[in-house]
Design a protein around this motif. Structure first.
Motif, PDB file in Angstrom:
ATOM      1  N   LEU A  12       0.846  -1.191   0.000  1.00 28.29           N
ATOM      2  CA  LEU A  12       0.000   0.000   0.000  1.00 28.29           C
ATOM      3  C   LEU A  12       0.883   1.242   0.000  1.00 28.29           C
ATOM      4  CD1 LEU A  12      -2.601  -1.173   2.663  1.00 28.29           C
ATOM      5  CD2 LEU A  12      -3.024  -0.880   0.214  1.00 28.29           C
ATOM      6  N   PHE A  13       0.662   2.109  -0.962  1.00 32.29           N
ATOM      7  CA  PHE A  13       1.463   3.333  -1.059  1.00 32.29           C
ATOM      8  C   PHE A  13       1.169   4.265   0.112  1.00 32.29           C
ATOM      9  CE2 PHE A  13       2.373   7.643  -2.481  1.00 32.29           C
ATOM     10  CZ  PHE A  13       3.631   7.501  -3.054  1.00 32.29           C
ATOM     11  N   PHE A  29      -4.847  10.824  12.686  1.00 27.35           N
ATOM     12  CA  PHE A  29      -5.860   9.804  12.411  1.00 27.35           C
ATOM     13  C   PHE A  29      -6.083   8.872  13.601  1.00 27.35           C
ATOM     14  CE2 PHE A  29      -5.009  11.210   8.113  1.00 27.35           C
ATOM     15  CZ  PHE A  29      -6.296  11.256   7.582  1.00 27.35           C
ATOM     16  N   LEU A  30      -5.090   8.732  14.473  1.00 32.94           N
ATOM     17  CA  LEU A  30      -5.323   7.976  15.702  1.00 32.94           C
ATOM     18  C   LEU A  30      -6.358   8.694  16.561  1.00 32.94           C
ATOM     19  CD1 LEU A  30      -4.675   5.694  17.679  1.00 32.94           C
ATOM     20  CD2 LEU A  30      -2.791   7.108  18.557  1.00 32.94           C
ATOM     21  N   ARG A  78      -5.458   0.303   9.808  1.00 32.02           N
ATOM     22  CA  ARG A  78      -4.317  -0.013   8.925  1.00 32.02           C
ATOM     23  C   ARG A  78      -3.596   1.265   8.506  1.00 32.02           C
ATOM     24  NH1 ARG A  78      -1.777  -3.712   5.991  1.00 32.02           N
ATOM     25  NH2 ARG A  78      -3.037  -5.369   6.890  1.00 32.02           N
ATOM     26  N   LEU A  79      -4.340   2.330   8.224  1.00 29.33           N
ATOM     27  CA  LEU A  79      -3.706   3.597   7.874  1.00 29.33           C
ATOM     28  C   LEU A  79      -2.833   4.086   9.028  1.00 29.33           C
ATOM     29  CD1 LEU A  79      -3.355   6.143   6.107  1.00 29.33           C
ATOM     30  CD2 LEU A  79      -5.470   7.018   7.120  1.00 29.33           C
ATOM     31  N   TYR A 175      -4.433   3.947   0.263  1.00 23.83           N
ATOM     32  CA  TYR A 175      -4.111   3.560   1.636  1.00 23.83           C
ATOM     33  C   TYR A 175      -4.940   2.372   2.101  1.00 23.83           C
ATOM     34  CZ  TYR A 175      -8.329   6.029   3.184  1.00 23.83           C
ATOM     35  OH  TYR A 175      -9.624   6.443   3.373  1.00 23.83           O
ATOM     36  N   PHE A 176      -5.838   1.862   1.242  1.00 27.90           N
ATOM     37  CA  PHE A 176      -6.543   0.620   1.529  1.00 27.90           C
ATOM     38  C   PHE A 176      -6.907  -0.064   0.218  1.00 27.90           C
ATOM     39  CE2 PHE A 176     -10.015   3.664   1.097  1.00 27.90           C
ATOM     40  CZ  PHE A 176     -11.000   2.951   0.420  1.00 27.90           C
ATOM     41  N   CYS A 177      -7.256  -1.339   0.305  1.00 28.81           N
ATOM     42  CA  CYS A 177      -7.603  -2.103  -0.890  1.00 28.81           C
ATOM     43  C   CYS A 177      -9.025  -1.774  -1.332  1.00 28.81           C
ATOM     44  CB  CYS A 177      -7.506  -3.602  -0.605  1.00 28.81           C
ATOM     45  SG  CYS A 177      -5.827  -4.213  -0.482  1.00 28.81           S
TER      46      CYS A 177
END
Length: 304
Positions: A12-13, A29-30, A78-79, A175-177
């Motif tokens: 993931l980029f 983001f946390l 995940r991010l 940042y995600f699939c």
């Protein structure tokens, strides 16, 4: 399908490759994710424990908040974790699971919003029949249909991804699939797959948005026969719902209703509807709803 691919994992980029910006992303983001879980948890628990919030509208709102928390959880953790790692790898199976989860909980939000609009239509346009039409059994069935509809939608997305062969490269510019970024890595002409994605996700988003707009137009038209106080209360509720609808469907339609192409703002738009909207929804509903605020204040002040 994995055996037919030379790619068994993806990279993931992310939002950026800048180390300093990644630290900022981790912190920001946390905090946003924890606030999302907190606000939605408060809404769900308040509705479940407050006798004054026993109407169908709040019953559906509790499921919307639950879907919001789950929808944010499909991408935000995940991010956050990837912001601290150099190599952001995700296995093929994990990628498929994320695609399914994103579309399942995103689809659930769509269908629950439609159910909430139907509830407001019955409450405003057929007030004398409201308790009969929106019985507990009917409300439960509508929620079940929302879950089933989102499951069918997300299963269709997985089926489309399974048709894609991957032979390299394996870097997902996201940042995600999701289906669109994966199509860019496929070793085949993806015109038909892209058309099917637009026909599925794009049609679900667009037609749902149009249906919601029509329902609000009908509701507003019917308000002409109500008292001034009734119009004020109905407009306040419908305005809240409409704001949520615009925040969710605007970015969703932008992402899923166009031919296969990439814009520089795609990832930021995805951040807004996948992480921002689940945070804003409970705030919008609580800040504009006196009943929820009063119930929350009484319940949690008593608990503390």
């Amino acid at each position: 399908m994995i055996m037919n691919n030379s790619v068994t994992e993806f990279i993931l980029f992310g939002l950026t490759q800048d180390a300093e910006k990644q630290k900022v992303i981790f912190g920001v983001f946390l905090i946003l994710y924890l606030l999302t879980l907190l606000w939605n948890f408060l809404v769900v628990v308040t509705i479940k424990l407050s006798v004054s919030l026993g109407s169908p509208m709040y019953f559906f709102l509790s499921y919307l908040s639950f879907a919001d928390a789950c929808f944010s959880t499909t991408t935000a953790p995940r991010l956050i974790v990837d912001a601290l790692t150099q190599k952001k790898t995700i296995s093929y199976n994990e990628c498929l699971t994320q695609v399914f989860a994103v579309h399942f909980f995103g689809g659930t939000e769509i269908f629950v919003l439609i159910v909430m609009a139907f509830d407001r239509y019955v409450a405003i346009c057929k007030p004398l029949q409201y308790t009969t039409i929106m019985s507990q059994r009917v409300c439960s069935m509508l929620v079940i249909l929302a879950w089933v509809g989102s499951c069918v939608h997300s299963t269709a997305q997985i089926f489309l991804v399974l048709q894609l062969p991957f032979c390299g490269p394996n870097v997902i510019d996201h940042y995600f699939c999701d289906v669109e970024p994966l199509m860019q890595l496929a070793c085949m002409d993806t015109f038909v797959i892209n058309w099917l994605v637009v026909s599925n996700s794009g049609t679900v988003s667009t037609m749902s948005f149009i249906a919601l707009l029509i329902s609000y137009v009908v509701i507003l038209y019917s308000l002409r026969n109500h008292s001034a106080e009734g119009r004020r209360k109905a407009l306040s509720t419908c305005t809240t719902h409409f704001i949520v609808v615009l925040l969710f469907f605007g970015p969703s339609i932008f992402i899923y209703t166009r031919p296969q192409t990439t814009f520089s703002v795609d990832k930021m738009v995805s951040v807004f509807y996948a992480i921002g909207t689940p945070l804003l929804n409970p705030l919008i509903y609580t800040l504009r709803n006196a009943e929820v605020k009063n119930a929350m204040r009484k319940l949690w002040c008593r608990k503390i």
